[in-house]
Design an enzyme around this catalytic site. Structure first.
Site, PDB file in Angstrom:
ATOM      1  N   HIS A  56       0.856  -1.184   0.000  1.00  0.00           N
ATOM      2  CA  HIS A  56       0.000   0.000   0.000  1.00  0.00           C
ATOM      3  C   HIS A  56       0.896   1.241   0.000  1.00  0.00           C
ATOM      4  O   HIS A  56       1.924   1.260   0.687  1.00  0.00           O
ATOM      5  CB  HIS A  56      -0.876   0.035   1.263  1.00  0.00           C
ATOM      6  N   GLU A  58       0.616   4.062   1.453  1.00  0.00           N
ATOM      7  CA  GLU A  58       0.780   4.731   2.754  1.00  0.00           C
ATOM      8  C   GLU A  58       1.834   4.025   3.599  1.00  0.00           C
ATOM      9  O   GLU A  58       2.522   4.651   4.410  1.00  0.00           O
ATOM     10  CB  GLU A  58      -0.545   4.749   3.524  1.00  0.00           C
ATOM     11  N   CYS A  86      -5.748   2.110   5.788  1.00  0.00           N
ATOM     12  CA  CYS A  86      -6.225   0.883   6.434  1.00  0.00           C
ATOM     13  C   CYS A  86      -5.527   0.782   7.797  1.00  0.00           C
ATOM     14  O   CYS A  86      -4.584   1.532   8.074  1.00  0.00           O
ATOM     15  CB  CYS A  86      -5.917  -0.327   5.539  1.00  0.00           C
ATOM     16  N   CYS A  89      -1.678   0.598   7.646  1.00  0.00           N
ATOM     17  CA  CYS A  89      -1.005   1.851   7.268  1.00  0.00           C
ATOM     18  C   CYS A  89      -1.183   2.920   8.344  1.00  0.00           C
ATOM     19  O   CYS A  89      -0.277   3.729   8.568  1.00  0.00           O
ATOM     20  CB  CYS A  89      -1.522   2.325   5.915  1.00  0.00           C
TER      21      CYS A  89
END
Ligand code: ZN
Length: 162
Positions: A56, A58, A86, A89
């Site tokens: 991801h 992030e 999420c 992250c």
């Protein structure tokens, strides 16, 4: 703090990155790290298609910040993202002591869309950033970008669950 024109400009770039991700077979999520002077220092987008489901943007930002920014610079930075972090992250952001987060659409919006389209729940619960990293300043969503983000996620849903 509400969203400024500068915030929206950075969020639009996140949406562009999200679109690039989707068009390359990944998921439509994109993020930027902007420093205290307003300079974009790092950007990335989702890269899960080759099997590493933790890729991801992030999380990449949190990792990048560990080696490229001081603790003071991290605290003064802003992370812009097309979709709210999420829990994985949010935790990485909190552990690294990064500053404000601004998102275009919330996890609650994404979950509601998935539900509306009859998609199964994801493997990780969608929690608001504050449930995981309670001291981070968070702003969003940006109603100006909702329709575009909804369309990108709808296209992802149609690819995954034709
Ligand atoms: Zn994540």
């Amino acid at each position: 703090m509400s969203l400024s024109e500068t915030d929206l400009t950075h969020l639009r770039r996140c949406v562009e990155l999200a679109r690039e991700g989707l068009e390359d077979g990944d998921e439509p999520f994109g993020s930027l790290l902007v420093d205290a002077r307003g300079e974009v220092r790092f950007e990335d987008r989702n890269r899960v298609k080759d099997g590493d489901e933790t890729r991801h943007p992030e999380l990449e930002i949190a990792r990048w910040s560990a080696t490229h920014l001081t603790a003071e610079e991290r605290a003064a930075a802003t992370v812009y993202t097309s979709g709210e972090h999420c829990p994985m992250c949010s935790a990485a952001h909190g552990w690294m002591g990064l500053g404000r987060i601004v998102y275009a659409v919330s996890s609650a919006q994404l979950s509601a869309w998935r539900h509306e389209w009859g998609l199964p729940e994801g493997p990780v619960r969608a929690l608001p950033i504050h449930e995981v990293a309670p001291r981070v300043a968070v702003d969003g969503p940006a109603p100006e970008l909702e329709a575009e983000m909804r369309d990108l996620h709808r296209r992802l849903a149609e690819q995954r669950y034709p």
